[in-house]
Scaffold this active site. Structure first.
Site, PDB file in Angstrom:
ATOM      1  N   LYS A  53       0.838  -1.209   0.000  1.00  0.00           N
ATOM      2  CA  LYS A  53       0.000   0.000   0.000  1.00  0.00           C
ATOM      3  C   LYS A  53       0.868   1.253   0.000  1.00  0.00           C
ATOM      4  O   LYS A  53       0.573   2.231  -0.690  1.00  0.00           O
ATOM      5  CB  LYS A  53      -0.966  -0.025   1.194  1.00  0.00           C
ATOM      6  CG  LYS A  53      -2.066  -1.061   0.995  1.00  0.00           C
ATOM      7  CD  LYS A  53      -2.903  -1.352   2.232  1.00  0.00           C
ATOM      8  CE  LYS A  53      -3.818  -2.542   1.933  1.00  0.00           C
ATOM      9  NZ  LYS A  53      -4.595  -3.002   3.089  1.00  0.00           N
ATOM     10  N   GLN A  97      -5.343  -1.860   9.093  1.00  0.00           N
ATOM     11  CA  GLN A  97      -5.080  -3.149   8.453  1.00  0.00           C
ATOM     12  C   GLN A  97      -5.720  -4.275   9.276  1.00  0.00           C
ATOM     13  O   GLN A  97      -5.404  -4.458  10.445  1.00  0.00           O
ATOM     14  CB  GLN A  97      -3.561  -3.365   8.328  1.00  0.00           C
ATOM     15  CG  GLN A  97      -3.191  -4.647   7.599  1.00  0.00           C
ATOM     16  CD  GLN A  97      -3.620  -4.631   6.125  1.00  0.00           C
ATOM     17  OE1 GLN A  97      -3.546  -3.608   5.450  1.00  0.00           O
ATOM     18  NE2 GLN A  97      -4.076  -5.779   5.634  1.00  0.00           N
ATOM     19  N   ASP A 120     -10.798   2.606   3.099  1.00  0.00           N
ATOM     20  CA  ASP A 120     -11.222   1.238   2.788  1.00  0.00           C
ATOM     21  C   ASP A 120     -12.712   1.142   2.469  1.00  0.00           C
ATOM     22  O   ASP A 120     -13.179   0.094   2.027  1.00  0.00           O
ATOM     23  CB  ASP A 120     -10.930   0.322   3.992  1.00  0.00           C
ATOM     24  CG  ASP A 120      -9.620  -0.427   3.829  1.00  0.00           C
ATOM     25  OD1 ASP A 120      -9.217  -0.675   2.670  1.00  0.00           O
ATOM     26  OD2 ASP A 120      -9.016  -0.782   4.856  1.00  0.00           O
TER      27      ASP A 120
END
Ligand code: NAP
Length: 288
Positions: A53, A97, A120
């Site tokens: 990422k 995460q 997200d």
């Protein structure tokens, strides 16, 4: 005849090129985009995903901010780290995460993220907006699947889509996006309690597998000519494999995503798209 390979790496590269242009345009207007990741603990796969990422963000000109907590962190310490990132002006988007180490509540941590910084697209507020069909960040994996279908001109309207899996991360939002106005597929959502899964899957013009069982979906599950999207990512002794028995299904499907190189790169690209959209919305002073 062998199926067309839907090349996620190629499509993701095209998406990233567009994102890089957007980032440069916003930089010229004085806006710096900052994507933060919060990683808790030592899970090796999570460390790899987070490093990707950061690499992706840097490649398109997004500033990446790397926050790590030890696996011994308490829920309160996780919340405090999220609060800190929520408050920072240089962080325009962030990711917690998942999964968090045992004993920590990942969903609660995601809920702590400001919806306007939810890169997200997994905050309940943003999931609710998706249900309502309102604009906002979308969960990265299902959004990436929609992008790859659209890139290859695969029609969803009027077709039957079977989505296997009903997690809040992949399966549920995938079904919602395929069945949304505009996409207009007729969606069957299958899961571990679905009787006769193979017969259910054989109804699919578009079959999306998001289960986490290597090679479960053999040709017996696939209607000839169906489009097969394999979200599964399973680490085995033979390396990374999907939920689909690729060598068996490739001769039955009309199009198929490989693993690796299919949905994975699209997930990463969607994250960047979300990050830019959030920064743009913040710049416009609107809520997401
Ligand atoms: P998850 O939360 O474990 O959900 C798995 C789903 O599959 C559940 O809904 C479960 O049904 C269903 N299921 C399990 N065994 C089944 C079976 N034998 N038959 C039918 N359904 C079954 O997993 P997830 O987070 O959605 O991830 C699914 C897979 O996608 C994993 O391999 C994951 O690594 C991968 N993934 C890939 C990406 C990517 O970018 N490529 C991103 C995210 C996830 P129940 O609800 O009934 O338990």
């Amino acid at each position: 005849m062998s199926a067309q390979i839907l090349d996620g790496r190629e499509v993701a590269a095209a998406v990233k090129a567009r994102v890089a242009e957007d980032v440069a345009e916003m930089a010229a207007a004085g806006v710096t985009i900052g994507l933060a990741t919060l990683l808790v603990g030592d899970d090796p796969a999570s460390h790899v995903y987070v490093s990707y990422k950061h690499k992706d963000a840097k490649a398109v000109g997004i500033v990446s901010i790397d926050v790590k907590l030890p696996g011994s962190a308490t829920q309160e310490e996780v919340f405090a780290a999220v609060d800190d990132l929520n408050a920072r002006d240089d962080v325009t988007g962030m990711i917690v995460q998942l999964p968090l180490p045992d004993g920590l509540d990942g969903e609660a941590a995601v809920e702590r993220v400001l919806p306007s910084k939810d890169a997200d697209g997994l905050h309940p507020y943003n999931l609710g907006k998706m249900v309502l069909g309102r604009p906002g960040p979308l969960p990265a994996t299902p959004s990436g699947v929609m992008t790859i279908l659209s890139h290859y001109g695969i029609e969803t309207a009027g077709r039957t889509a079977v989505v296997v899996g009903r997690s809040f991360l992949v399966g549920k939002p995938m079904g919602l996006l395929l069945g949304a106005k505009g996409a207009d597929a007729t969606v069957i959502q299958a899961h571990s309690r679905t009787p006769n899964l193979a017969a259910t899957c054989r109804q699919a013009d578009i079959l999306v597998t998001a289960v986490g069982r290597p090679g479960l979906f053999t040709s017996e599950f696939v209607k000839p000519g169906a489009v097969v999207i394999d979200v599964g990512t399973n680490r085995t002794d033979d390396g990374l494999v999907g939920d689909v028995a690729f060598d068996d299904v490739v001769d039955v499907a009309s199009a198929i995503t490989p693993v690796p190189g299919g949905v994975g790169p699209m997930t990463r690209a969607s994250l960047l798209t979300n990050t830019v959209s959030l920064a743009r919305a913040a710049m416009a002073g609107g809520r997401n």
